[in-house]
Design a protein around this motif. Sequence first.
Motif, PDB file in Angstrom:
ATOM      1  N   ALA A  76       0.817  -1.214   0.000  1.00  0.00           N
ATOM      2  CA  ALA A  76       0.000   0.000   0.000  1.00  0.00           C
ATOM      3  C   ALA A  76       0.850   1.263   0.000  1.00  0.00           C
ATOM      4  O   ALA A  76       0.397   2.322  -0.448  1.00  0.00           O
ATOM      5  N   ALA A  77       2.089   1.166   0.497  1.00  0.00           N
ATOM      6  CA  ALA A  77       2.905   2.357   0.715  1.00  0.00           C
ATOM      7  C   ALA A  77       3.959   2.606  -0.349  1.00  0.00           C
ATOM      8  O   ALA A  77       4.434   3.742  -0.493  1.00  0.00           O
ATOM      9  N   THR A  78       4.367   1.570  -1.090  1.00  0.00           N
ATOM     10  CA  THR A  78       5.478   1.741  -2.021  1.00  0.00           C
ATOM     11  C   THR A  78       5.309   0.821  -3.225  1.00  0.00           C
ATOM     12  O   THR A  78       4.782  -0.290  -3.097  1.00  0.00           O
ATOM     13  N   PRO A  79       5.790   1.245  -4.407  1.00  0.00           N
ATOM     14  CA  PRO A  79       5.770   0.371  -5.582  1.00  0.00           C
ATOM     15  C   PRO A  79       6.947  -0.589  -5.656  1.00  0.00           C
ATOM     16  O   PRO A  79       7.120  -1.292  -6.657  1.00  0.00           O
ATOM     17  N   ALA A  80       7.763  -0.651  -4.605  1.00  0.00           N
ATOM     18  CA  ALA A  80       8.949  -1.507  -4.634  1.00  0.00           C
ATOM     19  C   ALA A  80       8.580  -2.965  -4.891  1.00  0.00           C
ATOM     20  O   ALA A  80       7.508  -3.438  -4.489  1.00  0.00           O
ATOM     21  N   VAL A  81       9.465  -3.679  -5.564  1.00  0.00           N
ATOM     22  CA  VAL A  81       9.305  -5.109  -5.812  1.00  0.00           C
ATOM     23  C   VAL A  81       9.484  -5.861  -4.506  1.00  0.00           C
ATOM     24  O   VAL A  81      10.442  -5.616  -3.762  1.00  0.00           O
ATOM     25  N   VAL A  82       8.576  -6.785  -4.221  1.00  0.00           N
ATOM     26  CA  VAL A  82       8.684  -7.618  -3.021  1.00  0.00           C
ATOM     27  C   VAL A  82       9.288  -8.971  -3.394  1.00  0.00           C
ATOM     28  O   VAL A  82       8.820  -9.646  -4.312  1.00  0.00           O
ATOM     29  N   ASN A  83      10.318  -9.341  -2.672  1.00  0.00           N
ATOM     30  CA  ASN A  83      11.040 -10.601  -2.849  1.00  0.00           C
ATOM     31  C   ASN A  83      10.895 -11.382  -1.544  1.00  0.00           C
ATOM     32  O   ASN A  83      11.367 -10.941  -0.501  1.00  0.00           O
ATOM     33  N   ILE A  84      10.222 -12.522  -1.592  1.00  0.00           N
ATOM     34  CA  ILE A  84       9.978 -13.330  -0.391  1.00  0.00           C
ATOM     35  C   ILE A  84      10.961 -14.493  -0.341  1.00  0.00           C
ATOM     36  O   ILE A  84      11.182 -15.184  -1.327  1.00  0.00           O
ATOM     37  N   THR A  85      11.523 -14.713   0.832  1.00  0.00           N
ATOM     38  CA  THR A  85      12.497 -15.780   0.995  1.00  0.00           C
ATOM     39  C   THR A  85      11.888 -17.165   0.809  1.00  0.00           C
ATOM     40  O   THR A  85      10.762 -17.410   1.229  1.00  0.00           O
ATOM     41  N   THR A  86      12.641 -18.066   0.158  1.00  0.00           N
ATOM     42  CA  THR A  86      12.376 -19.502   0.277  1.00  0.00           C
ATOM     43  C   THR A  86      13.511 -20.151   1.071  1.00  0.00           C
ATOM     44  O   THR A  86      13.551 -21.365   1.203  1.00  0.00           O
ATOM     45  N   GLY A  87      14.431 -19.303   1.577  1.00  0.00           N
ATOM     46  CA  GLY A  87      15.510 -19.797   2.431  1.00  0.00           C
ATOM     47  C   GLY A  87      15.041 -19.948   3.859  1.00  0.00           C
ATOM     48  O   GLY A  87      15.375 -20.913   4.535  1.00  0.00           O
ATOM     49  N   GLY A  88      14.220 -18.969   4.306  1.00  0.00           N
ATOM     50  CA  GLY A  88      13.721 -19.034   5.674  1.00  0.00           C
ATOM     51  C   GLY A  88      14.869 -19.132   6.653  1.00  0.00           C
ATOM     52  O   GLY A  88      15.635 -18.197   6.831  1.00  0.00           O
ATOM     53  N   SER A  89      15.015 -20.275   7.263  1.00  0.00           N
ATOM     54  CA  SER A  89      16.114 -20.542   8.186  1.00  0.00           C
ATOM     55  C   SER A  89      16.711 -21.901   7.827  1.00  0.00           C
ATOM     56  O   SER A  89      15.986 -22.808   7.398  1.00  0.00           O
ATOM     57  N   PRO A  90      18.033 -22.064   7.993  1.00  0.00           N
ATOM     58  CA  PRO A  90      18.642 -23.367   7.704  1.00  0.00           C
ATOM     59  C   PRO A  90      18.061 -24.514   8.523  1.00  0.00           C
ATOM     60  O   PRO A  90      18.255 -25.679   8.187  1.00  0.00           O
ATOM     61  N   HIS A  91      17.345 -24.204   9.588  1.00  0.00           N
ATOM     62  CA  HIS A  91      16.789 -25.241  10.461  1.00  0.00           C
ATOM     63  C   HIS A  91      15.423 -25.737   9.970  1.00  0.00           C
ATOM     64  O   HIS A  91      14.853 -26.640  10.579  1.00  0.00           O
ATOM     65  N   MET A  92      14.892 -25.152   8.863  1.00  0.00           N
ATOM     66  CA  MET A  92      13.545 -25.490   8.398  1.00  0.00           C
ATOM     67  C   MET A  92      13.585 -26.478   7.246  1.00  0.00           C
ATOM     68  O   MET A  92      14.570 -26.565   6.505  1.00  0.00           O
ATOM     69  N   THR A  93      12.485 -27.197   7.050  1.00  0.00           N
ATOM     70  CA  THR A  93      12.345 -28.081   5.889  1.00  0.00           C
ATOM     71  C   THR A  93      12.001 -27.256   4.653  1.00  0.00           C
ATOM     72  O   THR A  93      11.575 -26.092   4.747  1.00  0.00           O
TER      73      THR A  93
END
Length: 310
Positions: A76-93
């Motif tokens: 809602a606040a910015t036109p910036a591109v959003v990049n979501i992690t699929t790395g998360g944490s090394p401790h996750m599946t």
Amino acid sequence: MASKKKVIITCAVTGAIHTPSMSPHLPVTADEIADAAIAAAQAGAAILHLHARDPKDGRPTQDPDFFRPFLERIKAATPAVVNITTGGSPHMTVQERMRPAMTFKPEVASLNMGSMNFGLFPMLQRFKTFEHDWEREHLENSRDLIFKNTYKDIETILRQGAENGTRFEFECYDISHLYNLAHFMDRGLVQSPPFIQSVFGILGGIGPDPEDLMHMRRTADRLFGQDYQWSILGAGRNQIPLATMGAAMGSNVRVGLEDSLWIGPGQLASSNAEQVSRMRVILEALNLEVATPDEARAILHLKGADKVAF
């Protein structure tokens, strides 16, 4: 490497490496992450690389319910591109790590290009006092930790991302990761131009010496010719020096408190925006122009903000 006139600044706002006790400026709650991301975009970041944390103790989480509040505010606040992690944490599946990207169908998601030792335990030499029990355990357990991303894992993430129209920031921590990327390109699972984030200075990956940067560059040129977009991520104190070297050679850059808590020797960065602003000053001093979000979309062939699910 593909020629271009504009430099894309990515800001990685909070990540899963540093813990809350390491810096009072590390964003933890949804509001803090949103505020930090919006300020970074206003400072010049075209891409915002996002992780989530449990607000109770700052522990990394891939529960989509923790992403939704800040994603909605950021969009809602910015036109910036959003990049979501699929790395998360090394401790996750892998299944845990993919949940946010599958739920929100972002324009970009990160993807580590191989399994590796991921050593965070040296930070125990610098940081002695922790507010939450999990923080010390998080660092100590990395002595015996493999960040798992097998060929099957990578193929699964690539195919699922393609179904959603999501492209990837290919995080390459070593030379072998470039060869893994070339393998998947040869199989038609990665489309040109790949967005290659070369990561330097993580124990278990390639080092932070300028010769390491040049070795990455030469190998990428040999494997991908002129048809790729390059970006530089230097961990810790290597953030600004390596990004500057890369930018002078034509790369994009990544900064943010995920990768480094610092703005200078012994000086904690007060915000993500401070790091973005510092990098922007350097780029402009090199007579380089900073890409807008829409210019970044065109450079990386992204689907557009109207095609995400948040």
